[in-house]
Scaffold this active site. Structure first.
Site, PDB file in Angstrom:
ATOM      1  N   CYS A  29       0.832  -1.211   0.000  1.00  0.00           N
ATOM      2  CA  CYS A  29       0.000   0.000   0.000  1.00  0.00           C
ATOM      3  C   CYS A  29       0.869   1.266   0.000  1.00  0.00           C
ATOM      4  O   CYS A  29       1.588   1.532   0.964  1.00  0.00           O
ATOM      5  CB  CYS A  29      -0.902  -0.050   1.236  1.00  0.00           C
ATOM      6  N   CYS A  32       0.180   3.724   2.797  1.00  0.00           N
ATOM      7  CA  CYS A  32       0.670   3.147   4.062  1.00  0.00           C
ATOM      8  C   CYS A  32       2.171   3.402   4.201  1.00  0.00           C
ATOM      9  O   CYS A  32       2.646   3.752   5.292  1.00  0.00           O
ATOM     10  CB  CYS A  32       0.399   1.647   4.114  1.00  0.00           C
TER      11      CYS A  32
END
Length: 104
Positions: A29, A32
């Site tokens: 991600c 993230c």
């Protein structure tokens, strides 16, 4: 800042004496990865006032499903075993710090 799995969620988060920020993330991600240094800085700055843990949704799927997490990163603050608030998506360092401070 530690990475925990489903089996440690209750002891590390729900039974914690201090407030806990849980960062639900995944290695793949992008947002993230963008949040990683910000969450790390926050963990260092608030040591002793806030516990910070990370949960990889790929390695620990039970807890994210329990909290109906569909988008990552999702950040949740727990106090006294209760969910206080959550934020979804990336944010700036000042947004993260202001949000956490407003919930402690």
């Amino acid at each position: 800042m530690q990475v925990i799995l489903d089996d440690a969620f209750e002891s590390e988060v729900l039974q914690s004496k201090e407030p806990v920020l849980v960062d639900f993330f995944a290695e793949w991600c992008g947002p993230c990865r963008q949040m990683l240094p910000l969450v790390g800085d926050l963990a260092a700055e608030m040591s002793g006032k806030l516990k910070v843990v990370k949960m990889n949704v790929d390695d620990a799927p039970k807890t994210p499903a329990q909290f109906e997490i569909q988008t990552i990163p999702t950040l949740m603050i727990f106090k006294n075993g209760q969910l206080v608030d959550k934020k979804i998506g990336a944010m700036t360092k000042s947004q993260l710090t202001d949000w956490v401070n407003s919930k402690l």
